[in-house]
Design a protein around this motif. Structure first.
Motif, PDB file in Angstrom:
ATOM      1  N   THR A 322       0.824  -1.219   0.000  1.00  0.00           N
ATOM      2  CA  THR A 322       0.000   0.000   0.000  1.00  0.00           C
ATOM      3  C   THR A 322       0.855   1.264   0.000  1.00  0.00           C
ATOM      4  O   THR A 322       0.321   2.372   0.044  1.00  0.00           O
ATOM      5  CB  THR A 322      -0.939   0.023   1.223  1.00  0.00           C
ATOM      6  OG1 THR A 322      -0.157  -0.063   2.425  1.00  0.00           O
ATOM      7  CG2 THR A 322      -1.935  -1.113   1.179  1.00  0.00           C
ATOM      8  N   ALA A 325      -0.054   4.540   1.821  1.00  0.00           N
ATOM      9  CA  ALA A 325      -1.490   4.582   2.124  1.00  0.00           C
ATOM     10  C   ALA A 325      -1.849   3.677   3.301  1.00  0.00           C
ATOM     11  O   ALA A 325      -1.270   2.612   3.484  1.00  0.00           O
ATOM     12  CB  ALA A 325      -2.290   4.157   0.898  1.00  0.00           C
ATOM     13  N   THR A 326      -2.818   4.116   4.094  1.00  0.00           N
ATOM     14  CA  THR A 326      -3.415   3.305   5.149  1.00  0.00           C
ATOM     15  C   THR A 326      -4.931   3.441   5.062  1.00  0.00           C
ATOM     16  O   THR A 326      -5.447   4.471   4.624  1.00  0.00           O
ATOM     17  CB  THR A 326      -2.952   3.734   6.553  1.00  0.00           C
ATOM     18  OG1 THR A 326      -3.246   5.119   6.745  1.00  0.00           O
ATOM     19  CG2 THR A 326      -1.465   3.492   6.757  1.00  0.00           C
ATOM     20  N   ASN A 327      -5.610   2.398   5.457  1.00  0.00           N
ATOM     21  CA  ASN A 327      -7.074   2.406   5.441  1.00  0.00           C
ATOM     22  C   ASN A 327      -7.564   1.527   6.580  1.00  0.00           C
ATOM     23  O   ASN A 327      -8.042   0.420   6.379  1.00  0.00           O
ATOM     24  CB  ASN A 327      -7.606   1.905   4.100  1.00  0.00           C
ATOM     25  CG  ASN A 327      -9.118   2.019   4.000  1.00  0.00           C
ATOM     26  OD1 ASN A 327      -9.769   2.604   4.877  1.00  0.00           O
ATOM     27  ND2 ASN A 327      -9.706   1.460   2.960  1.00  0.00           N
ATOM     28  N   ASP A 329     -10.080   1.622   8.315  1.00  0.00           N
ATOM     29  CA  ASP A 329     -11.527   1.360   8.353  1.00  0.00           C
ATOM     30  C   ASP A 329     -11.864  -0.065   7.921  1.00  0.00           C
ATOM     31  O   ASP A 329     -12.849  -0.640   8.387  1.00  0.00           O
ATOM     32  CB  ASP A 329     -12.273   2.347   7.446  1.00  0.00           C
ATOM     33  CG  ASP A 329     -12.301   3.752   8.013  1.00  0.00           C
ATOM     34  OD1 ASP A 329     -11.959   3.915   9.206  1.00  0.00           O
ATOM     35  OD2 ASP A 329     -12.655   4.682   7.268  1.00  0.00           O
ATOM     36  N   VAL A 330     -11.057  -0.641   7.019  1.00  0.00           N
ATOM     37  CA  VAL A 330     -11.402  -1.982   6.518  1.00  0.00           C
ATOM     38  C   VAL A 330     -11.362  -3.029   7.628  1.00  0.00           C
ATOM     39  O   VAL A 330     -12.016  -4.070   7.533  1.00  0.00           O
ATOM     40  CB  VAL A 330     -10.486  -2.411   5.351  1.00  0.00           C
ATOM     41  CG1 VAL A 330     -10.557  -1.404   4.211  1.00  0.00           C
ATOM     42  CG2 VAL A 330      -9.037  -2.630   5.801  1.00  0.00           C
ATOM     43  N   ASN A 375     -14.402  -4.479  -7.505  1.00  0.00           N
ATOM     44  CA  ASN A 375     -13.328  -3.571  -7.118  1.00  0.00           C
ATOM     45  C   ASN A 375     -13.555  -3.089  -5.686  1.00  0.00           C
ATOM     46  O   ASN A 375     -14.464  -3.535  -5.010  1.00  0.00           O
ATOM     47  CB  ASN A 375     -13.278  -2.381  -8.086  1.00  0.00           C
ATOM     48  CG  ASN A 375     -13.015  -2.831  -9.512  1.00  0.00           C
ATOM     49  OD1 ASN A 375     -12.089  -3.596  -9.751  1.00  0.00           O
ATOM     50  ND2 ASN A 375     -13.831  -2.351 -10.458  1.00  0.00           N
ATOM     51  N   GLY A 376     -12.750  -2.150  -5.260  1.00  0.00           N
ATOM     52  CA  GLY A 376     -12.887  -1.593  -3.923  1.00  0.00           C
ATOM     53  C   GLY A 376     -11.743  -2.012  -3.025  1.00  0.00           C
ATOM     54  O   GLY A 376     -10.935  -2.897  -3.359  1.00  0.00           O
ATOM     55  N   PRO A 377     -11.650  -1.394  -1.848  1.00  0.00           N
ATOM     56  CA  PRO A 377     -10.506  -1.633  -0.950  1.00  0.00           C
ATOM     57  C   PRO A 377     -10.418  -3.059  -0.419  1.00  0.00           C
ATOM     58  O   PRO A 377      -9.352  -3.486   0.023  1.00  0.00           O
ATOM     59  CB  PRO A 377     -10.743  -0.633   0.194  1.00  0.00           C
ATOM     60  CG  PRO A 377     -12.218  -0.357   0.157  1.00  0.00           C
ATOM     61  CD  PRO A 377     -12.600  -0.411  -1.287  1.00  0.00           C
ATOM     62  N   LEU A 378     -11.525  -3.807  -0.435  1.00  0.00           N
ATOM     63  CA  LEU A 378     -11.516  -5.166   0.101  1.00  0.00           C
ATOM     64  C   LEU A 378     -11.542  -6.235  -0.987  1.00  0.00           C
ATOM     65  O   LEU A 378     -11.631  -7.427  -0.687  1.00  0.00           O
ATOM     66  CB  LEU A 378     -12.703  -5.352   1.055  1.00  0.00           C
ATOM     67  CG  LEU A 378     -12.551  -4.636   2.405  1.00  0.00           C
ATOM     68  CD1 LEU A 378     -13.886  -4.507   3.105  1.00  0.00           C
ATOM     69  CD2 LEU A 378     -11.555  -5.366   3.286  1.00  0.00           C
ATOM     70  N   LYS A 429      -4.290  -4.896   3.587  1.00  0.00           N
ATOM     71  CA  LYS A 429      -5.163  -3.939   2.894  1.00  0.00           C
ATOM     72  C   LYS A 429      -5.390  -2.682   3.744  1.00  0.00           C
ATOM     73  O   LYS A 429      -5.657  -1.602   3.215  1.00  0.00           O
ATOM     74  CB  LYS A 429      -6.488  -4.606   2.524  1.00  0.00           C
ATOM     75  CG  LYS A 429      -6.338  -5.610   1.376  1.00  0.00           C
ATOM     76  CD  LYS A 429      -7.667  -6.164   0.935  1.00  0.00           C
ATOM     77  CE  LYS A 429      -7.489  -7.115  -0.256  1.00  0.00           C
ATOM     78  NZ  LYS A 429      -6.932  -6.459  -1.464  1.00  0.00           N
ATOM     79  N   ALA A 430      -5.278  -2.839   5.056  1.00  0.00           N
ATOM     80  CA  ALA A 430      -5.377  -1.677   5.944  1.00  0.00           C
ATOM     81  C   ALA A 430      -4.086  -0.875   5.976  1.00  0.00           C
ATOM     82  O   ALA A 430      -4.070   0.279   6.428  1.00  0.00           O
ATOM     83  CB  ALA A 430      -5.733  -2.139   7.359  1.00  0.00           C
TER      84      ALA A 430
END
Length: 496
Positions: A322, A325-327, A329-330, A375-378, A429-430
């Motif tokens: 990533t 980037a960090t996410n 929320d997932v 698609n999408g972050p997950l 993914k996070a």
């Protein structure tokens, strides 16, 4: 000249104020109420990950005193919980696996025992078994942390006022690792005046009139421990509730000492489950809030210290895949721990009629949010699906990936291959990643508020946590050796 006289008088008056008014306890000595909170496996990454997940600052991170603490054992750079907890409890370095003794296996008195000698009440709370390494280091003295029977007998003989959290691992010496069998340890605990409680309603009704208490949750998920907070049911007793009840039962005119451990932060990090670790870090902070509310009522008499025994898992806040980037929320899509998924979901799946990977896909999506299409972050990439399929095949064959195979150990760490592969991918993914399934040697953060809390600023070793706390309690700041060994078996065997 007049001006100089005036300034001299002001300095004199200020000196008197600092001498007789302890500024809300900041410079006061001899704390009457002392809390030591230990997040097992909780390094700085675990704290910050919890903050990033919620978007709010942790209470422990807001305390006015903030220090950095080294954690090495006497015989190894990367410590274990027994050695680290013994250092924080008694002020001595010791070897891996040793509880309440120095490297020469001489028993040392602990903060809890010294507090009891002063006439204070004492409480020990843990989210793992109450005879596990960290809590045991405050009341037991054995050369091997695996001597659970001897540790359980030590509970009975401790005279401490309150034990709460997880259960006991070997009350009947079924592991046959004690040479001093004196009967069922639980019977001895009851004989020595402890009221034993496992029902939540009965627990919540406890009061000071009940005397000495040993309380543990009715459902012990794994290793006689409390369930992970994300798996907890409404009828389970939380770490926060065990802490609050402890304060209620221990509060008295002579003061108290209470150690509270969040042990399953460590267990989640061993398994590389960031969400379970974060959720248990947050409930640990909630438990600290109970002590903080007490502190606000007694600011000139209370000390709260929060630390970790070591970092676990080599958690990194950043992942190559990533980049920057960090996410976080997932991680909220995960609705159960790796342990519950392994024990209940995967266990049930293995008993079903359709044991195909296609049948497992919607179950993974249901519990972890990872999607196999779109698609999408997950959304899973082809290489991630391939990794999951390989882990699934291993799990369905019942393969145990142990450290004897270096290739598969790096992939799965000895855990259920599918479970750990799912959490790895979700964590990545996070924007999180792991370097180990074991402890690491990085320093941990120590935070404090209350009486003489400023002593915990700076850079120091974990033995200094014990010594600084002794000083603030009005106890000689040194290693206090017990007069005689409480055990006959003094052979030493290193354990992790």
């Amino acid at each position: 000249m007049k001006s100089l006289k005036y300034m001299t008088m002001r300095v004199f008056v200020l000196a008197l104020v600092l001498t007789f008014i302890p500024l809300s306890g900041v410079f006061a000595k001899n704390a009457k109420y002392v809390f030591l909170f230990i997040g097992d496996g909780m390094g700085m990454p675990q704290r910050i990950a919890a903050e990033q997940y919620t978007g709010k600052k942790l209470l422990m991170n807001s305390f006015p005193a903030q220090g950095i603490t080294t954690t090495h054992a006497a015989d190894r750079f990367i410590t274990g919980s027994a050695a680290s907890a013994t250092a924080m409890a008694s002020g001595t370095k010791t070897n891996i696996g040793v509880i309440g003794m120095d490297p020469a296996l001489r028993p040392v008195k602990t903060l809890a025992e010294l507090a009891k000698e002063k006439g204070m009440k004492v409480g020990i709370v843990s989210s793992v078994s109450i005879d596990h390494a960290t809590p045991a280091a405050f009341y037991a003295h054995v050369p091997r942390r695996s001597q659970y029977y001897d540790i359980d007998v030590a509970i009975a003989n401790s005279g401490f006022d309150y034990f709460g959290g997880g259960g006991l691992k070997d009350v009947t010496n079924k592991k046959n690792n004690s040479k001093n069998y004196v009967g069922n340890a639980m019977d001895l605990i009851k004989k020595n005046g402890y009221k034993v409680v496992t029902d939540k309603a009965e627990f919540m009704a406890l009061n000071a009139a009940d005397g000495k208490v040993l309380a543990y949750n009715n459902w012990l998920q794994d290793g006689k421990a409390l369930p992970y907070d994300m798996d907890k049911r409404s009828r389970d007793i939380s770490l926060k509730e065990f802490t609050a009840k402890g304060i209620e039962l221990l509060d008295n005119d002579k003061g108290f000492f209470m150690m509270v451990e969040a042990g399953k932060i460590d267990w989640a990090c061993h398994a590389n489950d960031a969400t379970a670790s974060i959720k248990d870090t947050l409930v640990f902070d909630d438990a600290i809030s109970e002590a903080y509310e007490f502190y606000k009522k007694h600011p000139a008499e209370t000390l709260i210290v929060v630390t970790g025994d070591h970092e676990c898992g080599g958690l990194t806040l950043g992942y190559a895949g990533t980049k920057y980037a960090t996410n976080f929320d997932v991680l909220g899509k995960q609705n159960l721990s790796f342990q519950k998924f392994t024990d209940e979901v995967l266990g049930k799946f293995k008993q079903g009629s359709d044991k195909s990977f296609n049948a497992m896909k919607p179950i993974i999506t249901q519990h972890f949010g990872l999607t196999f299409e779109g698609n999408g972050p997950l959304a899973l990439q082809a290489h991630e699906i391939k990794a999951l399929k390989g882990a699934f095949d291993r799990s369905m064959k019942g393969e145990q990936e142990k450290s004897k195979n270096p290739e598969t150990y790096v992939l799965y760490g000895g855990y259920e291959p599918l479970s750990v592969s799912i959490t790895h991918i979700l964590n990545q993914k996070a924007g999180l990643a792991w370097t180990s399934y074991k402890h690491t040697g990085v320093p941990v953060a120590t935070s404090a508020v209350g009486v003489s809390a400023g002593l915990f600023n700076g850079y120091y070793d974990n033995v200094d946590i014990a010594k600084k706390t002794m000083d603030i309690m009005g106890i000689d700041e040194k290693i206090h050796y017990a007069e005689k060994s409480p055990i006959n078996d003094v052979t030493f065997a290193a354990v992790n």
